[in-house]
Structures are given as C-alpha cells and as structure tokens.
Design a protein around this motif. Sequence first.
Motif, PDB file in Angstrom:
ATOM      1  N   THR A   1      23.492  76.320  87.429  1.00  0.00           N
ATOM      2  CA  THR A   1      24.667  76.004  86.607  1.00  0.00           C
ATOM      3  C   THR A   1      25.673  77.137  86.633  1.00  0.00           C
ATOM      4  O   THR A   1      26.890  76.901  86.655  1.00  0.00           O
TER       5      THR A   1
ATOM      6  N   ILE B   1      29.425  76.212  87.865  1.00  0.00           N
ATOM      7  CA  ILE B   1      30.640  76.400  87.068  1.00  0.00           C
ATOM      8  C   ILE B   1      31.641  77.259  87.828  1.00  0.00           C
ATOM      9  O   ILE B   1      32.847  76.969  87.855  1.00  0.00           O
TER      10      ILE B   1
ATOM     11  N   SER C   1      33.140  70.471  83.099  1.00  0.00           N
ATOM     12  CA  SER C   1      32.840  70.310  81.669  1.00  0.00           C
ATOM     13  C   SER C   1      31.408  69.830  81.480  1.00  0.00           C
ATOM     14  O   SER C   1      30.686  70.306  80.597  1.00  0.00           O
TER      15      SER C   1
ATOM     16  N   THR D   1      28.986  72.629  82.059  1.00  0.00           N
ATOM     17  CA  THR D   1      28.928  73.519  80.895  1.00  0.00           C
ATOM     18  C   THR D   1      28.047  72.927  79.804  1.00  0.00           C
ATOM     19  O   THR D   1      27.221  73.624  79.199  1.00  0.00           O
TER      20      THR D   1
ATOM     21  N   TYR E   1      24.663  74.244  78.073  1.00  0.00           N
ATOM     22  CA  TYR E   1      24.818  74.492  76.636  1.00  0.00           C
ATOM     23  C   TYR E   1      23.701  73.826  75.838  1.00  0.00           C
ATOM     24  O   TYR E   1      23.122  74.445  74.918  1.00  0.00           O
TER      25      TYR E   1
ATOM     26  N   MET F   1      28.298  82.016  80.731  1.00  0.00           N
ATOM     27  CA  MET F   1      29.736  81.782  80.838  1.00  0.00           C
ATOM     28  C   MET F   1      30.450  83.036  81.355  1.00  0.00           C
ATOM     29  O   MET F   1      31.342  82.957  82.214  1.00  0.00           O
TER      30      MET F   1
ATOM     31  N   SER G   1      29.576  83.486  85.064  1.00  0.00           N
ATOM     32  CA  SER G   1      30.265  82.489  85.893  1.00  0.00           C
ATOM     33  C   SER G   1      31.722  82.881  86.120  1.00  0.00           C
ATOM     34  O   SER G   1      32.246  82.785  87.233  1.00  0.00           O
ATOM     35  N   TYR G   2      32.359  83.344  85.049  1.00  0.00           N
ATOM     36  CA  TYR G   2      33.762  83.748  85.188  1.00  0.00           C
ATOM     37  C   TYR G   2      33.887  84.997  86.058  1.00  0.00           C
ATOM     38  O   TYR G   2      34.825  85.111  86.860  1.00  0.00           O
TER      39      TYR G   2
END
Length: 391
Positions: free
Chosen positions: A279, A283, A305, A308, A312, A379, A382-383
């Motif tokens: 994941t 992402i 989305s 995510t 989540y 998150m 991933s960024y």
Amino acid sequence: MDEPEFKPFHKTYQIITFALSVGMIYPNPATDKMRLASIPISILTILPLACMIFLEMYQCWTQGDIVNIIRHTTVLGPFLGGLFKMFLMYHKRKQAKQILDEFERDYHLYNSFTGDYLNIARDGIRNSLIYSERGWAITVTTCVMTFPVMAILLNMYNYTFKFQATKYMIHDLNKPGASPEARFDSPYYEIMFFYMMYCSLLYVINFIGYDGFFGLSINHACMKTNLYCKMLEDAWKAEPNERYRRVVAVIDEQCRMFEFVNLIQDTFNIWLGIIFLATMIQICTCLYHITEGYGFDLRYMIFVSGATIHIYLPCRYAAKLKAMAAETATHFYSSGWERVNDRRLRNMLLFMVARAQTPLQITAFNMITFDMELFVSIMQSSYSMFTLLRS
C-alpha cells in the motif's frame, strides 16, 4: 418456534460470505479439495492478462516509459495480491475455521441474552454490518468498478454524440506484437473488454471477502471485551453462592478472547505485512501517475483514495482493539469489587487485572505493530517516496 435474532455467520454477513465463497477462500473443510483444484484454474484464467501486462511493462522499460510502467503496476500489483489470498487462506484454513466457529458459538450464546448484554451484542453486530461489511463492499466496488463503468460511459457518449467515436478500454493495454491502434480492432477489442470485466469482478470479490473478514474478526473481539467487562460488573452484584461461578465465567471469556485474537494474528499476519509494504508503494505510484501522467485521471484519484482506506481500516481496527484491551484493566478495577469481602475473589481479580494490562496488539510479520501511528508513518513514507520519484 420463533426465529433467533442472532443468526450464524453466513446468514448475518451475507455479502462477506458470498465474496469468500465465490473467491474460494471460505474456510469450509467440506470444500477443501474443490478449492484446491479451483485455485489453479482461477489463476490460469487471469494468466493471459497478467502476461500481456508484463510484456508491455518490459517494452516500456526498454523505451524508458516510466509513467506507463507505474500505470500498469498500480493495477496489476493489488490484483495479483488478491490471488495470493487464495493460497494464503487455504494455508491458514484451520485457523480461519476456528475464527468462524467462535462467531457461531458466540451468536448462539447471544440469543439467550437480555437487557444490557443484548444491547451490546446488537450494537456490535450493527457496527460490523455497517462498516466492516457494507461500507467496505461499497468502497472496494467503487474503487475497482470505476474503471469499467467509466469506460462504458465514455464509449456510450462517443458513439452517441461523436461522428468518429473513440473507443475506451477498461485498462488501456496494447495488443502484443501489433500497432497501438490494433487494440481497438474487432473482435479483439470486445473480447478484451469482457475479459477485463471478468478480472475486475474477481478483483472486487477477493478484496471484499478477505479484508472484510479481518474487520469483522477484530470488531467481534472488541464486542467480546465489552461483554465480559459488563459480566464482571454484574458478577459482584450476585448472591455469594453465585458470585464465584460468574467470576470464573468472566475469566473463561477473557481467555477465549485472547485465544481468538491469537487466531486472528496467526491467520492475517502475513497479509498485514504484505499490505503494509504494497500500500505504501501503491499510494506513491498512484500519486505519481496522477501528477506526472497524462493529465488528471479520476479513476486513479478514486483508486488512491481506496488504497488509503485499505491501509487505514486495518490500522484503525487494530488501534481500537489495542485501546479497548488497555482499558479493560480499568474497567475491572472499577467494576465494584470493593463491596465484596471475599479474599479468594479479590485475588482472582488481581490476576485478571494483571493479565489485562499485558498489551494486546495486532502485528505484521510479528514485528510491525498496526495502529494509527503506523498509518501516519505510512502516509509520510508514501509522500517521501513520491517526492523522491518526482525528483
């Protein structure tokens, strides 16, 4: 005779049961041989599409076309992961069957409940039906079926309002060994369209069943915790000759809950580790495709989305279980034991509180703890990968 309010698992969660059954991952010992024979057949049906995508990815690699490589991996990776769940659930079929048996045992027990116990059971099952079954099914269906639905709508619009209609595929893929325009020739285009539709449905079924089953299991563990906390409160109010039996029943339920969580951990441990890694990459690649590809693409925006939400929910479920387990010791201590002058029961309570204080966690690969802190970390990672890829 009146029909019981709490029905067996397959009648309570019909969407999840249907997806597990069609996806050949429902842990029924009577179908073990059939599933063992059907899994390779299912893989053979999607093997041509997977080989075509791998071939085009290789051609893109030789041409330095990173955008299309990412576009293909974004879709192919989770799809192949869904097929891996068939093998994984077959390997863990005994543990999964024990989880189902615990559902069946508890729901049969709940039919004898009254008052607050009945309300706790109703609220727990209602929460599972809304979020872990129906909500998850809608999320997966929306994320995946956006691809075929948009292709159908665009084809209908072009053939209705345009003189020279442009055809759209569910997942744009060139015909091997032919020019790019050849993918729209009949009957190749029509065959591939229906073939990709079949693969999309298989995609939806695999993700609804397996991942939904995990959410239901965690929610059930939380409901069991709520119930035995309430049982202990009422045990202290019982008559002296009944009090000991009730406290022992609470201890039995606490032990069953720990065993149940161990089964969940054993069944989904490998899968949690895979989605943790996959994941995070997905992402990142989805964001890259949206920003660096061929313009804004609503399908991949919805898909990112969904990716995510996909990571989540396990983090949220695991964090919920962890928090409830941590609060159990406080609930035990505040249950009203001070009104009972019985040294034996008070000593029993000490052991119950000590056991409840042991952290209860869901981990991936028996190393990575799933909670909301992990979600934030995913998150951020991933960024970071996305910015590195852009640079």
